[in-house]
Write an enzyme that holds these catalytic residues in place. Structure first.
Site, PDB file in Angstrom:
ATOM      1  N   ASP A  82       0.862  -1.193   0.000  1.00 38.04           N
ATOM      2  CA  ASP A  82       0.000   0.000   0.000  1.00 38.04           C
ATOM      3  C   ASP A  82       0.904   1.252   0.000  1.00 38.04           C
ATOM      4  O   ASP A  82       2.127   1.135   0.104  1.00 38.04           O
ATOM      5  CB  ASP A  82      -0.922  -0.072   1.242  1.00 38.04           C
ATOM      6  CG  ASP A  82      -2.159   0.805   1.106  1.00 38.04           C
ATOM      7  OD1 ASP A  82      -2.479   1.237  -0.015  1.00 38.04           O
ATOM      8  OD2 ASP A  82      -2.824   1.061   2.135  1.00 38.04           O
ATOM      9  N   HIS A  83       0.283   2.427  -0.061  1.00 39.41           N
ATOM     10  CA  HIS A  83       0.980   3.727  -0.164  1.00 39.41           C
ATOM     11  C   HIS A  83       2.481   3.700   0.166  1.00 39.41           C
ATOM     12  O   HIS A  83       2.854   3.508   1.327  1.00 39.41           O
ATOM     13  CB  HIS A  83       0.344   4.720   0.818  1.00 39.41           C
ATOM     14  CG  HIS A  83      -1.093   4.978   0.530  1.00 39.41           C
ATOM     15  ND1 HIS A  83      -1.520   5.967  -0.321  1.00 39.41           N
ATOM     16  CD2 HIS A  83      -2.213   4.361   0.975  1.00 39.41           C
ATOM     17  CE1 HIS A  83      -2.825   5.972  -0.381  1.00 39.41           C
ATOM     18  NE2 HIS A  83      -3.289   4.997   0.398  1.00 39.41           N
ATOM     19  N   HIS A 181      -9.212   8.118   4.367  1.00 32.21           N
ATOM     20  CA  HIS A 181      -8.730   7.021   5.206  1.00 32.21           C
ATOM     21  C   HIS A 181      -9.159   7.247   6.657  1.00 32.21           C
ATOM     22  O   HIS A 181      -9.285   8.389   7.094  1.00 32.21           O
ATOM     23  CB  HIS A 181      -7.195   6.967   5.175  1.00 32.21           C
ATOM     24  CG  HIS A 181      -6.623   6.678   3.814  1.00 32.21           C
ATOM     25  ND1 HIS A 181      -5.771   7.535   3.163  1.00 32.21           N
ATOM     26  CD2 HIS A 181      -6.783   5.611   2.990  1.00 32.21           C
ATOM     27  CE1 HIS A 181      -5.414   6.997   2.001  1.00 32.21           C
ATOM     28  NE2 HIS A 181      -6.013   5.831   1.866  1.00 32.21           N
ATOM     29  N   GLY A 182      -9.335   6.164   7.407  1.00 31.24           N
ATOM     30  CA  GLY A 182      -9.658   6.280   8.836  1.00 31.24           C
ATOM     31  C   GLY A 182     -11.159   6.332   9.058  1.00 31.24           C
ATOM     32  O   GLY A 182     -11.943   5.997   8.173  1.00 31.24           O
ATOM     33  N   HIS A 209     -10.088   4.065  -2.276  1.00 29.58           N
ATOM     34  CA  HIS A 209      -9.425   4.126  -0.967  1.00 29.58           C
ATOM     35  C   HIS A 209     -10.438   4.578   0.077  1.00 29.58           C
ATOM     36  O   HIS A 209     -11.473   5.140  -0.250  1.00 29.58           O
ATOM     37  CB  HIS A 209      -8.231   5.093  -1.033  1.00 29.58           C
ATOM     38  CG  HIS A 209      -7.031   4.486  -1.689  1.00 29.58           C
ATOM     39  ND1 HIS A 209      -5.893   4.154  -0.998  1.00 29.58           N
ATOM     40  CD2 HIS A 209      -6.809   4.122  -2.973  1.00 29.58           C
ATOM     41  CE1 HIS A 209      -5.023   3.611  -1.828  1.00 29.58           C
ATOM     42  NE2 HIS A 209      -5.553   3.586  -3.037  1.00 29.58           N
ATOM     43  N   GLY A 210     -10.113   4.338   1.355  1.00 30.31           N
ATOM     44  CA  GLY A 210     -10.986   4.824   2.425  1.00 30.31           C
ATOM     45  C   GLY A 210     -12.291   4.062   2.511  1.00 30.31           C
ATOM     46  O   GLY A 210     -13.364   4.655   2.712  1.00 30.31           O
ATOM     47  N   GLY A 211     -12.224   2.734   2.393  1.00 30.21           N
ATOM     48  CA  GLY A 211     -13.459   1.948   2.378  1.00 30.21           C
ATOM     49  C   GLY A 211     -14.199   1.887   3.713  1.00 30.21           C
ATOM     50  O   GLY A 211     -15.426   1.804   3.735  1.00 30.21           O
ATOM     51  N   ASN A 231     -10.332  -0.766  -0.907  1.00 33.03           N
ATOM     52  CA  ASN A 231      -9.389  -0.853   0.214  1.00 33.03           C
ATOM     53  C   ASN A 231     -10.084  -0.763   1.568  1.00 33.03           C
ATOM     54  O   ASN A 231     -10.862   0.168   1.813  1.00 33.03           O
ATOM     55  CB  ASN A 231      -8.409   0.327   0.158  1.00 33.03           C
ATOM     56  CG  ASN A 231      -7.345   0.152  -0.899  1.00 33.03           C
ATOM     57  OD1 ASN A 231      -7.379  -0.772  -1.686  1.00 33.03           O
ATOM     58  ND2 ASN A 231      -6.390   1.066  -0.908  1.00 33.03           N
ATOM     59  N   THR A 234      -9.019   0.382   8.289  1.00 33.64           N
ATOM     60  CA  THR A 234      -9.419   0.735   9.656  1.00 33.64           C
ATOM     61  C   THR A 234     -10.374  -0.292  10.267  1.00 33.64           C
ATOM     62  O   THR A 234     -10.207  -0.699  11.424  1.00 33.64           O
ATOM     63  CB  THR A 234     -10.059   2.149   9.664  1.00 33.64           C
ATOM     64  OG1 THR A 234      -9.105   3.050   9.094  1.00 33.64           O
ATOM     65  CG2 THR A 234     -10.422   2.595  11.054  1.00 33.64           C
TER      66      THR A 234
HETATM   67  P1  13P Z   1      -9.689   2.778   5.502  1.00 32.60           P
HETATM   68  O1  13P Z   1      -8.698   2.808   6.611  1.00 32.60           O
HETATM   69  O2  13P Z   1     -10.616   3.939   5.536  1.00 32.60           O
HETATM   70  O3  13P Z   1     -10.395   1.485   5.412  1.00 32.60           O
HETATM   71  O4  13P Z   1      -8.866   2.975   4.125  1.00 32.60           O
HETATM   72  C1  13P Z   1      -7.991   1.984   3.711  1.00 32.60           C
HETATM   73  C2  13P Z   1      -7.172   2.431   2.556  1.00 32.60           C
HETATM   74  O5  13P Z   1      -7.617   3.109   1.672  1.00 32.60           O
HETATM   75  C3  13P Z   1      -5.770   1.961   2.535  1.00 32.60           C
HETATM   76  O6  13P Z   1      -5.015   2.567   1.537  1.00 32.60           O
END
Ligand code: 13P
Length: 285
Positions: A82-83, A181-182, A209-211, A231, A234
């Site tokens: 990832d990133h 994210h988060g 991202h940020g699922g 993705n 969290t």
């Molecule tokens: P979340 O932490 O919101 O699930 O996002 C995960 C993500 O996009 C990892 O790159």
């Protein structure tokens, strides 16, 4: 089966309009829950790692876990980074057997993002490894990267087109479309129109991202509009903690660790299966 490249998995997902879950795993038990959850759902799956987690466990041990887990199931399992902004880490992942990596140059000015991503592109193409790249600024915290919500920037459509022309063999493209994210502080504001404009001009599968915290409807609209990699980090991290904490609360005198490991595994695996069902990838292996 042997670990798989994610590019063909994502191409098929985009054309058939389902999403493949990409979970940020934490340790062996977490990777086991993700791979076994996928096996029980007959779904392709992406096991991804943050740089911080790799620094904790090491490149080779992680690649060994995921390889042996993948060998024990008959669904495709991709191993993804990832990133990452560090080409040295990318090189080490390639050498250890990762099947794809993300180079994240999104904090750089656009042209510099292109020139830095080019270095990662050359490296990955030469090694036969898939690449994910990002433009715009996705809000929230991921690993050591923080973008305040008011500083999140949607990816511009003309920049998406220009960027992808430089990298036609990207495995997956991550434009910022309003997710973060988060844990979301307010209601996530997804720029569906922007996403539709991007996917009508770029045929590379899109990463969402940020699922964590998105609703069934939000997932479904994004997946129908071309998001093929979804993705989740969290939610999985919280279940990793809650699996232990819930049992500790129920049985404060229990001093044997294995029931804790199993409780944690079951909770994480349940979450994995729920997400696979939501994203429509059940039975797609
Ligand atoms: P979340 O932490 O919101 O699930 O996002 C995960 C993500 O996009 C990892 O790159």
């Amino acid at each position: 089966m042997a670990i798989s490249p994610m590019k063909p998995m994502l191409k098929q997902a985009r054309s058939e309009k389902y999403g493949i879950a990409a979970f940020n795993v934490i340790d062996y038990n977490s990777a086991r829950a993700v791979v076994d959850g996928a096996q029980e759902m007959s779904a392709p799956i992406i096991v991804q790692l943050s740089v911080k987690t790799i620094r904790l466990w090491g490149f080779k041990p992680i690649a060994d876990w995921v390889r042996s887990l993948s060998d024990s199931v008959d669904v495709p399992v991709a191993l993804h980074l990832d990133h990452c902004k560090d080409l040295g880490v990318i090189r080490r992942c390639i050498d250890a057997g990762w099947t794809s990596v993300m180079f994240d140059g999104s904090a750089l000015p656009f042209q510099e993002n292109i020139s830095q991503t080019k270095l990662a592109y050359e490296l990955t193409m030469a090694a036969g490894v898939g690449l994910e790249a990002e433009i715009g600024a996705i809000g929230g915290t991921e690993d050591d990267k923080f973008v305040a919500e008011d500083e999140a920037i949607l990816a511009a459509v003309d920049e998406c087109v220009e960027f992808c022309q430089h990298f036609p063999d990207l495995a997956v493209f991550a434009p910022a479309i309003g997710t973060a994210h988060g844990v979301y502080k307010g209601k996530p504001k997804i720029a569906y129109d922007r996403l539709a404009e991007i996917t009508s001009s770029v045929d590379i599968p899109i990463a969402l991202h940020g699922g964590t915290g998105l609703s069934t409807e939000q997932f479904s609209r994004c997946i129908q509009s071309g998001c093929a990699k979804v993705n989740i980090s969290t939610m999985h991290k919280l279940q990793f903690i809650d699996g232990f904490a819930d049992l500790r609360k129920q049985k404060p005198d229990l001093g044997e660790p294995i029931p804790f490991i199993e409780a944690q595994y079951e909770l994480m695996k349940k979450g994995v299966k729920e997400m696979i069902a939501l994203f429509g990838s059940q039975g797609k292996a």
